[in-house]
Design a protein around this motif. Structure first.
Motif, PDB file in Angstrom:
ATOM      1  N   TRP A   1     -11.252  39.340   3.254  1.00 55.18           N
ATOM      2  CA  TRP A   1     -11.088  39.678   1.836  1.00 55.18           C
ATOM      3  C   TRP A   1     -12.396  38.916   1.040  1.00 55.18           C
ATOM      4  CZ3 TRP A   1     -10.648  35.819  -2.126  1.00 55.18           C
ATOM      5  CH2 TRP A   1     -10.496  34.746  -1.548  1.00 55.18           C
TER       6      TRP A   1
ATOM      7  N   ALA B   1     -15.322  41.258   1.229  1.00 53.50           N
ATOM      8  CA  ALA B   1     -14.985  42.371   0.173  1.00 53.50           C
ATOM      9  C   ALA B   1     -15.501  41.973  -0.826  1.00 53.50           C
ATOM     10  CB  ALA B   1     -13.660  42.924   0.534  1.00 53.50           C
TER      11      ALA B   1
ATOM     12  N   ALA C   1     -10.543  47.524   6.906  1.00 54.36           N
ATOM     13  CA  ALA C   1      -9.821  46.339   6.130  1.00 54.36           C
ATOM     14  C   ALA C   1     -10.697  45.783   4.861  1.00 54.36           C
ATOM     15  CB  ALA C   1      -9.589  45.094   6.994  1.00 54.36           C
TER      16      ALA C   1
ATOM     17  N   TRP D   1      -9.849  46.430   1.035  1.00 53.11           N
ATOM     18  CA  TRP D   1      -9.791  45.346   0.008  1.00 53.11           C
ATOM     19  C   TRP D   1     -10.809  45.531  -1.072  1.00 53.11           C
ATOM     20  CZ3 TRP D   1      -6.700  41.365  -0.729  1.00 53.11           C
ATOM     21  CH2 TRP D   1      -5.762  40.740   0.599  1.00 53.11           C
ATOM     22  N   GLU D   2     -11.916  46.123  -1.036  1.00 57.37           N
ATOM     23  CA  GLU D   2     -12.764  46.319  -2.006  1.00 57.37           C
ATOM     24  C   GLU D   2     -12.160  47.298  -2.926  1.00 57.37           C
ATOM     25  OE1 GLU D   2     -16.694  48.019  -0.815  1.00 57.37           O
ATOM     26  OE2 GLU D   2     -17.029  46.551   0.476  1.00 57.37           O
TER      27      GLU D   2
ATOM     28  N   LEU E   1      -8.857  47.872  -3.547  1.00 57.28           N
ATOM     29  CA  LEU E   1      -7.851  47.179  -4.171  1.00 57.28           C
ATOM     30  C   LEU E   1      -8.207  46.182  -5.066  1.00 57.28           C
ATOM     31  CD1 LEU E   1      -5.379  46.338  -1.079  1.00 57.28           C
ATOM     32  CD2 LEU E   1      -5.161  48.146  -2.639  1.00 57.28           C
ATOM     33  N   PHE E   2      -9.667  45.430  -4.814  1.00 56.23           N
ATOM     34  CA  PHE E   2     -10.153  44.411  -5.957  1.00 56.23           C
ATOM     35  C   PHE E   2     -10.383  45.285  -7.150  1.00 56.23           C
ATOM     36  CE2 PHE E   2     -11.573  41.299  -2.521  1.00 56.23           C
ATOM     37  CZ  PHE E   2     -10.342  40.536  -2.906  1.00 56.23           C
TER      38      PHE E   2
ATOM     39  N   SER F   1      -7.174  54.260  -2.245  1.00 56.01           N
ATOM     40  CA  SER F   1      -7.866  53.243  -1.183  1.00 56.01           C
ATOM     41  C   SER F   1      -7.456  53.755   0.176  1.00 56.01           C
ATOM     42  CB  SER F   1      -7.220  51.909  -1.505  1.00 56.01           C
ATOM     43  OG  SER F   1      -7.406  51.393  -2.882  1.00 56.01           O
TER      44      SER F   1
END
Length: 315
Positions: A4, A7, A103, A107-108, A110-111, A169
């Motif tokens: 994370w 990311a 993953a 994460w990118e 979702l950020f 995502s």
């Protein structure tokens, strides 16, 4: 360094590329939050004459805005992932496993989604009072609507757009899963198919837009109320079709004009635009439709006010 954190660094390093995507998504969240707050306002739940019709129009606009935003997120996120395939292929050659790569991409996404929600909700709260003041003036209410942003408004906005961002995502990972390392590295070198004009699609778009505006121009109050949702869908779909096929037809016409086309500047510009508009036509059309829906929703409120005032006067 954890996945994370990698990311987060990637998002910051590519912030220029993500800025337009983030701004558009945050704007959509803000508009949806404001419209949901108005639709759920306690004073409009039967407190004023014609309030139910106004709420129906606002809810219809919110649904269309959410649908357009979903398509925009899908298209934009797929374009971002596609433009970075070579980078992902190099990561695989350096020993990054497919699971770790997925993953990081997840994460990118979702950020970006979390940032869009935070910014959109923040600006929604900031402009909520101004929006309610404008609506109160349009509806000629005896007093300005009080500020309302109860838990149902927050829960609905977070649930709808949270689900959108999570789905987008996960969907962005499908292309990476199906591609081999060689496909990822050679993605930028793949030749693109020349866009082709489809007359039936352009004709359908013209019929939908013309039919939608004709319906919206009907002088009967019943037709206006019943046509809020169908007209919005017809004009939205028709605009997308006309934007896509119209741009291809225009550039094809310029390409057939040999005296104009076979010069240095037009040759390079028109040839480049043929492929760029094919990729971005849907995003441009979605943006145009979203702006039109927002303006039309406000106009619908005023139209319903005039219609109900006229009916009350006639009776």
């Amino acid at each position: 360094m954890s996945l994370w954190q990698i990311a987060a660094r990637n998002v910051w390093r590519n912030r220029g590329r993500y800025l337009a995507y983030l701004g558009s998504a945050a704007f959509a969240v803000m508009i949806y939050f404001i419209y949901t707050a108005l639709a759920r306002h306690p004073d409009l739940q039967g407190g004023y004459a014609g309030a139910s019709a106004v709420i129906q129009g606002i809810r219809a606009a919110s649904v269309v805005i959410a649908g357009i935003t979903f398509v925009f997120l899908m298209t934009s996120n797929s374009a971002f992932v596609r433009s970075r395939k070579k980078e992902f292929g190099l990561w695989s050659l350096m020993g990054v496993t497919r699971g770790q790569l997925m993953a990081v991409v997840l994460w990118e996404s979702l950020f970006i989604g979390a940032a869009a929600l935070a910014i959109g909700l923040g600006f929604g709260v900031l402009f909520l009072r101004l929006f309610f003041m404008a609506i109160s003036v349009l509806l000629r209410l005896p007093e300005t609507l009080s500020i309302y942003a109860g838990p149902p408004v927050w829960v609905q906005t977070l649930a709808v757009f949270g689900a959108f961002f999570v789905f987008v995502s996960l969907y962005s990972l499908t292309d990476i899963v199906r591609s081999t390392v060689i496909d990822l590295i050679r993605a930028e070198r793949k030749p693109k198919a020349a866009p082709t004009f489809r007359w039936w699609k352009s004709l359908l778009g013209l019929v939908l837009v013309a039919g939608g505006y004709a319906w919206a121009s009907a002088p009967w109050p019943t037709a206006i109320i019943l046509g809020v949702v169908p007209v919005t869908i017809m004009v939205s779909v028709g605009t997308v079709f006309l934007m896509q096929e119209g741009s291809i037809a225009l550039l094809g016409w310029l390409r057939r004009r040999e005296g104009f086309y076979y010069r240095t500047a037009p040759f390079l510009t028109v040839s480049h635009l043929r492929f760029k508009l094919q990729e971005n036509a849907q995003v441009l059309a979605n943006t145009a439709v979203a702006i039109a829906v927002i303006l039309t929703a406000v106009s619908t409120i005023y139209t319903l006010l005039v219609v109900f005032a006229h009916e009350a006067q006639m009776r």
